[in-house]
Design a protein around this motif. Sequence first.
Motif, PDB file in Angstrom:
ATOM      1  N   GLY A  30      58.527 -10.018  25.457  1.00 53.38           N
ATOM      2  CA  GLY A  30      57.167 -10.361  25.815  1.00 53.38           C
ATOM      3  C   GLY A  30      56.754  -9.149  26.989  1.00 53.38           C
ATOM      4  O   GLY A  30      55.530  -8.950  27.179  1.00 53.38           O
ATOM      5  N   SER A  31      57.626  -8.777  27.746  1.00 50.03           N
ATOM      6  CA  SER A  31      57.276  -8.337  28.993  1.00 50.03           C
ATOM      7  C   SER A  31      57.232  -6.727  28.603  1.00 50.03           C
ATOM      8  O   SER A  31      56.917  -5.925  29.547  1.00 50.03           O
ATOM      9  N   ARG A  32      57.816  -6.033  27.824  1.00 48.56           N
ATOM     10  CA  ARG A  32      57.695  -4.830  27.402  1.00 48.56           C
ATOM     11  C   ARG A  32      56.335  -4.371  27.148  1.00 48.56           C
ATOM     12  O   ARG A  32      55.369  -4.751  26.525  1.00 48.56           O
ATOM     13  N   ARG A  33      56.320  -3.043  27.490  1.00 49.40           N
ATOM     14  CA  ARG A  33      54.984  -2.447  27.679  1.00 49.40           C
ATOM     15  C   ARG A  33      55.022  -0.863  27.012  1.00 49.40           C
ATOM     16  O   ARG A  33      53.977  -0.251  27.121  1.00 49.40           O
ATOM     17  N   GLU A  34      55.959  -0.552  26.467  1.00 49.49           N
ATOM     18  CA  GLU A  34      56.236   0.783  26.310  1.00 49.49           C
ATOM     19  C   GLU A  34      55.878   1.232  24.753  1.00 49.49           C
ATOM     20  O   GLU A  34      56.277   2.126  24.136  1.00 49.49           O
ATOM     21  N   MET A  35      54.990   0.214  24.136  1.00 47.18           N
ATOM     22  CA  MET A  35      54.433   0.567  22.681  1.00 47.18           C
ATOM     23  C   MET A  35      53.540   1.598  22.784  1.00 47.18           C
ATOM     24  O   MET A  35      52.927   1.835  23.564  1.00 47.18           O
ATOM     25  N   THR A  36      53.876   2.424  21.631  1.00 45.39           N
ATOM     26  CA  THR A  36      53.151   3.798  21.425  1.00 45.39           C
ATOM     27  C   THR A  36      51.960   3.572  20.543  1.00 45.39           C
ATOM     28  O   THR A  36      50.791   4.503  20.775  1.00 45.39           O
ATOM     29  N   ASP A  37      51.815   2.634  19.868  1.00 45.87           N
ATOM     30  CA  ASP A  37      50.445   2.188  18.941  1.00 45.87           C
ATOM     31  C   ASP A  37      50.189   0.847  18.696  1.00 45.87           C
ATOM     32  O   ASP A  37      51.120   0.225  19.082  1.00 45.87           O
ATOM     33  N   GLY A  38      49.242   0.631  18.187  1.00 44.88           N
ATOM     34  CA  GLY A  38      48.956  -0.630  17.792  1.00 44.88           C
ATOM     35  C   GLY A  38      49.913  -1.527  16.892  1.00 44.88           C
ATOM     36  O   GLY A  38      50.098  -2.728  16.860  1.00 44.88           O
ATOM     37  N   ALA A  39      50.547  -0.805  15.982  1.00 42.45           N
ATOM     38  CA  ALA A  39      51.418  -1.257  15.114  1.00 42.45           C
ATOM     39  C   ALA A  39      52.824  -1.763  15.576  1.00 42.45           C
ATOM     40  O   ALA A  39      53.224  -2.766  15.402  1.00 42.45           O
TER      41      ALA A  39
END
Length: 141
Positions: free
Chosen positions: A54-63
């Motif tokens: 839940g604390s990860r923030r390294e998503m590259t896109d909405g998917a």
Amino acid sequence: MKDDIRRLARLRRLEKIRAIARQNAALEAAQAESTLSRLRDLSDRTRRMADDYGSRREMTDGAALHQIGRFVGGLQAIRRTTDGDTLRARAIADAKQQLLAEAERRRAAVEERAILQERSIAKAGKTPALGSRKRSGTGLE
């Protein structure tokens, strides 16, 4: 006297039966405590995993964000289920501990009755000590 000895033998057999019942209750209580411990560990690990993801923030896109959100939601659902299982396991473990305490009390009560019966037999088997007789006459004799 024979009835007393038979009663003592019966009490000793009952004491053995109660000791076996106590051992079984102790085994069940230990198993319940073990299950409770494993469920607590599982709940803690699931919570840590959900917090970590839940604390990860390294998503590259909405998917990727949507996928991680669904994964964390699934972990939280598992954690809620495990927490409920932990509560039930705690209630079961507490009940097993109470059964163990009752089994020990029953065993101790029979043991105490057997000891009293042994004392009674020993007391009845003893020949009474003859005390000094009351003196008669005067001290001059």
